[in-house]
Design a protein around this motif. Structure first.
Motif, PDB file in Angstrom:
ATOM      1  N   ARG A  87       0.838  -1.209   0.000  1.00  0.00           N
ATOM      2  CA  ARG A  87       0.000   0.000   0.000  1.00  0.00           C
ATOM      3  C   ARG A  87       0.869   1.253   0.000  1.00  0.00           C
ATOM      4  NH1 ARG A  87      -4.493  -2.113   4.440  1.00  0.00           N
ATOM      5  NH2 ARG A  87      -6.018  -2.930   2.923  1.00  0.00           N
ATOM      6  N   ILE A  88       1.912   1.247   0.810  1.00  0.00           N
ATOM      7  CA  ILE A  88       2.795   2.415   0.881  1.00  0.00           C
ATOM      8  C   ILE A  88       3.541   2.598  -0.440  1.00  0.00           C
ATOM      9  CG2 ILE A  88       4.764   3.440   2.057  1.00  0.00           C
ATOM     10  CD1 ILE A  88       2.094   3.356   3.669  1.00  0.00           C
ATOM     11  N   ASP A  89       3.982   1.500  -1.069  1.00  0.00           N
ATOM     12  CA  ASP A  89       4.641   1.602  -2.378  1.00  0.00           C
ATOM     13  C   ASP A  89       3.695   2.206  -3.409  1.00  0.00           C
ATOM     14  OD1 ASP A  89       7.015   0.575  -1.479  1.00  0.00           O
ATOM     15  OD2 ASP A  89       6.661  -1.457  -2.206  1.00  0.00           O
ATOM     16  N   SER A  90       2.438   1.769  -3.371  1.00  0.00           N
ATOM     17  CA  SER A  90       1.442   2.308  -4.304  1.00  0.00           C
ATOM     18  C   SER A  90       1.193   3.790  -4.022  1.00  0.00           C
ATOM     19  CB  SER A  90       0.136   1.517  -4.191  1.00  0.00           C
ATOM     20  OG  SER A  90      -0.821   1.979  -5.114  1.00  0.00           O
ATOM     21  N   ALA A  91       1.142   4.154  -2.745  1.00  0.00           N
ATOM     22  CA  ALA A  91       0.951   5.557  -2.370  1.00  0.00           C
ATOM     23  C   ALA A  91       2.122   6.406  -2.847  1.00  0.00           C
ATOM     24  CB  ALA A  91       0.791   5.673  -0.860  1.00  0.00           C
ATOM     25  N   LYS A  92       3.339   5.888  -2.711  1.00  0.00           N
ATOM     26  CA  LYS A  92       4.526   6.622  -3.167  1.00  0.00           C
ATOM     27  C   LYS A  92       4.449   6.887  -4.667  1.00  0.00           C
ATOM     28  CE  LYS A  92       8.412   4.837  -1.613  1.00  0.00           C
ATOM     29  NZ  LYS A  92       9.340   3.742  -1.163  1.00  0.00           N
ATOM     30  N   ASN A  93       4.028   5.889  -5.434  1.00  0.00           N
ATOM     31  CA  ASN A  93       3.887   6.081  -6.880  1.00  0.00           C
ATOM     32  C   ASN A  93       2.841   7.146  -7.189  1.00  0.00           C
ATOM     33  OD1 ASN A  93       5.795   4.245  -7.889  1.00  0.00           O
ATOM     34  ND2 ASN A  93       4.411   2.527  -7.609  1.00  0.00           N
ATOM     35  N   ALA A  94       1.722   7.094  -6.467  1.00  0.00           N
ATOM     36  CA  ALA A  94       0.660   8.076  -6.703  1.00  0.00           C
ATOM     37  C   ALA A  94       1.131   9.480  -6.345  1.00  0.00           C
ATOM     38  CB  ALA A  94      -0.585   7.706  -5.894  1.00  0.00           C
ATOM     39  N   LEU A  95       1.894   9.601  -5.268  1.00  0.00           N
ATOM     40  CA  LEU A  95       2.406  10.914  -4.858  1.00  0.00           C
ATOM     41  C   LEU A  95       3.428  11.458  -5.850  1.00  0.00           C
ATOM     42  CD1 LEU A  95       2.817  10.160  -1.058  1.00  0.00           C
ATOM     43  CD2 LEU A  95       1.254  11.858  -2.025  1.00  0.00           C
ATOM     44  N   LEU A  96       4.199  10.565  -6.452  1.00  0.00           N
ATOM     45  CA  LEU A  96       5.234  10.983  -7.395  1.00  0.00           C
ATOM     46  C   LEU A  96       4.691  11.296  -8.781  1.00  0.00           C
ATOM     47  CD1 LEU A  96       8.191   8.554  -6.557  1.00  0.00           C
ATOM     48  CD2 LEU A  96       8.087  10.999  -6.104  1.00  0.00           C
ATOM     49  N   PHE A  97       3.715  10.498  -9.226  1.00  0.00           N
ATOM     50  CA  PHE A  97       3.317  10.559 -10.631  1.00  0.00           C
ATOM     51  C   PHE A  97       1.914  11.124 -10.868  1.00  0.00           C
ATOM     52  CE2 PHE A  97       6.494   7.125 -10.367  1.00  0.00           C
ATOM     53  CZ  PHE A  97       7.417   7.594 -11.289  1.00  0.00           C
ATOM     54  N   ILE A 155      -1.194   8.401   7.330  1.00  0.00           N
ATOM     55  CA  ILE A 155      -0.018   9.262   7.447  1.00  0.00           C
ATOM     56  C   ILE A 155       0.986   8.658   8.416  1.00  0.00           C
ATOM     57  CG2 ILE A 155       0.802  11.516   8.235  1.00  0.00           C
ATOM     58  CD1 ILE A 155      -1.859  12.687   7.224  1.00  0.00           C
ATOM     59  N   ARG A 156       0.487   8.084   9.519  1.00  0.00           N
ATOM     60  CA  ARG A 156       1.373   7.468  10.510  1.00  0.00           C
ATOM     61  C   ARG A 156       2.115   6.280   9.910  1.00  0.00           C
ATOM     62  NH1 ARG A 156      -2.236   6.101  14.022  1.00  0.00           N
ATOM     63  NH2 ARG A 156      -2.300   8.153  14.993  1.00  0.00           N
ATOM     64  N   GLN A 157       1.390   5.430   9.170  1.00  0.00           N
ATOM     65  CA  GLN A 157       2.033   4.270   8.552  1.00  0.00           C
ATOM     66  C   GLN A 157       3.006   4.694   7.457  1.00  0.00           C
ATOM     67  OE1 GLN A 157      -0.764   1.281   7.213  1.00  0.00           O
ATOM     68  NE2 GLN A 157      -0.779   0.305   9.235  1.00  0.00           N
ATOM     69  N   PHE A 158       2.631   5.680   6.680  1.00  0.00           N
ATOM     70  CA  PHE A 158       3.515   6.168   5.617  1.00  0.00           C
ATOM     71  C   PHE A 158       4.824   6.677   6.212  1.00  0.00           C
ATOM     72  CE2 PHE A 158       5.240   8.946   2.414  1.00  0.00           C
ATOM     73  CZ  PHE A 158       4.888   8.349   1.209  1.00  0.00           C
ATOM     74  N   ARG A 159       4.725   7.449   7.274  1.00  0.00           N
ATOM     75  CA  ARG A 159       5.924   7.997   7.915  1.00  0.00           C
ATOM     76  C   ARG A 159       6.776   6.876   8.508  1.00  0.00           C
ATOM     77  NH1 ARG A 159       6.977  13.075   9.861  1.00  0.00           N
ATOM     78  NH2 ARG A 159       4.775  13.682   9.713  1.00  0.00           N
ATOM     79  N   SER A 160       6.114   5.842   9.045  1.00  0.00           N
ATOM     80  CA  SER A 160       6.841   4.719   9.639  1.00  0.00           C
ATOM     81  C   SER A 160       7.691   3.989   8.609  1.00  0.00           C
ATOM     82  CB  SER A 160       5.846   3.750  10.287  1.00  0.00           C
ATOM     83  OG  SER A 160       6.491   2.601  10.766  1.00  0.00           O
ATOM     84  N   PHE A 161       7.178   3.883   7.365  1.00  0.00           N
ATOM     85  CA  PHE A 161       7.884   3.134   6.335  1.00  0.00           C
ATOM     86  C   PHE A 161       8.856   3.995   5.531  1.00  0.00           C
ATOM     87  CE2 PHE A 161       4.872  -0.097   7.313  1.00  0.00           C
ATOM     88  CZ  PHE A 161       5.385  -1.288   6.827  1.00  0.00           C
ATOM     89  N   THR A 162       8.613   5.283   5.442  1.00  0.00           N
ATOM     90  CA  THR A 162       9.448   6.133   4.575  1.00  0.00           C
ATOM     91  C   THR A 162      10.274   7.161   5.330  1.00  0.00           C
ATOM     92  OG1 THR A 162       7.737   7.834   4.258  1.00  0.00           O
ATOM     93  CG2 THR A 162       7.692   5.918   2.768  1.00  0.00           C
ATOM     94  N   GLY A 163       9.917   7.412   6.580  1.00  0.00           N
ATOM     95  CA  GLY A 163      10.645   8.414   7.355  1.00  0.00           C
ATOM     96  C   GLY A 163      10.165   9.827   7.123  1.00  0.00           C
ATOM     97  N   MET A 164       9.101  10.000   6.342  1.00  0.00           N
ATOM     98  CA  MET A 164       8.558  11.334   6.103  1.00  0.00           C
ATOM     99  C   MET A 164       7.052  11.238   5.882  1.00  0.00           C
ATOM    100  SD  MET A 164       9.870  12.189   2.217  1.00  0.00           S
ATOM    101  CE  MET A 164      11.580  11.916   2.650  1.00  0.00           C
TER     102      MET A 164
END
Length: 261
Positions: free
Chosen positions: A208-218, A239-248
């Protein structure tokens, strides 16, 4: 000595990219999908999850399509390098699921650097690196715990993971996943972690976080709409889970894109 025809590491393509070689490639092809794609093997369409690999034999039809932005390592070569152990278990035209995928991109990057440098000894060094890659890939696949999982269960796990990756917005639970195999929850958790090197829920969250990163980038979709499309009913939780996996935070991740564009 085998010849390398072309190579790229972490090579990006836009969502919708489709490779369709009906007659295959004249030589061998190695592909490492850092992001998931739909792929056809022996006429059967399935999902290659993040970090799946495949070694195509010469002439094998090649077809895959990326429903999201694609990142992959790939290279084409004339023949298997000499010196590979006879016991090496690397089936051709089959999806492979390595436990240490980060090693693949690192080695392919070194091979690519040598390929374009054309320095003295580059061809020999590339073949040694290819041998290293295939030996480490084989070791990664032949883990003693993975070997203990029967074929029916392993195929069930792959089908389940494909379904999960295609429906990240579904409110998956370990109980529901286990029932699809079918196994008890405790047995499913143990088998899944030994097979994929991570727990089922961590694997789901990471996807899910990988998919979110792609959506945020593209894309320019709002953070709330991205979260909702991935099954998050609580934006703060996302947002909490995203920050936990990416650091931001998601907004910080997108700002980095804008600052670097």
């Amino acid at each position: 000595m085998p010849l390398l025809y072309g190579i790229r590491h972490a090579w990006p393509e836009q969502a919708g990219f489709c490779l369709n070689r009906r007659k295959g490639y004249p030589g061998y092809s190695f592909v490492h999908f850092l992001t998931s794609v739909e792929i056809v093997i022996d006429g059967v369409r399935t999902v290659a999850p993040n970090h799946a690999c495949i070694i195509y034999a010469p002439g094998t039809p090649q077809y895959f399509i990326a429903r999201q932005p694609l990142v992959h390592d790939w290279f084409h070569f004339s023949e298997m390098p000499e010196g590979l152990p006879e016991c090496l278990d690397l089936p051709l035209d089959t999806l492979l699921y390595p436990r240490q995928p980060e090693l693949i991109t690192a080695i392919v990057q070194e091979m690519e650097s040598e390929f374009f440098s054309r320095k003295s000894g580059s061809t020999r060094l590339i073949m040694l690196k290819m041998t290293e890659l295939f030996i480490k890939l084989s070791r990664s696949l032949s883990d003693e715990y993975t070997a203990a999982i029967d074929t029916t269960t392993s195929e069930g796990l792959r089908r389940l993971r494909s379904e999960v990756l295609l429906s990240l917005n579904h409110p998956w639970t370990v109980a529901e996943m286990a029932a699809r195999i079918p196994l008890s929850e405790s047995r499913f958790y143990t088998v899944y972690k030994s097979f994929y090197g991570t727990s089922p829920m961590e694997d789901l969250i990471r996807a899910r976080i990988d998919s979110a990163k792609n959506a945020l980038l593209f894309t320019d979709r709002t953070i709330s709409s991205i979260a909702e499309s991935l099954g998050y009913n609580n934006l703060t939780h996302f947002i909490r889970q995203f920050r936990s996996f990416t650091g931001m935070s998601p907004s910080g991740y997108r700002r980095n894109r804008d600052n670097n564009s």
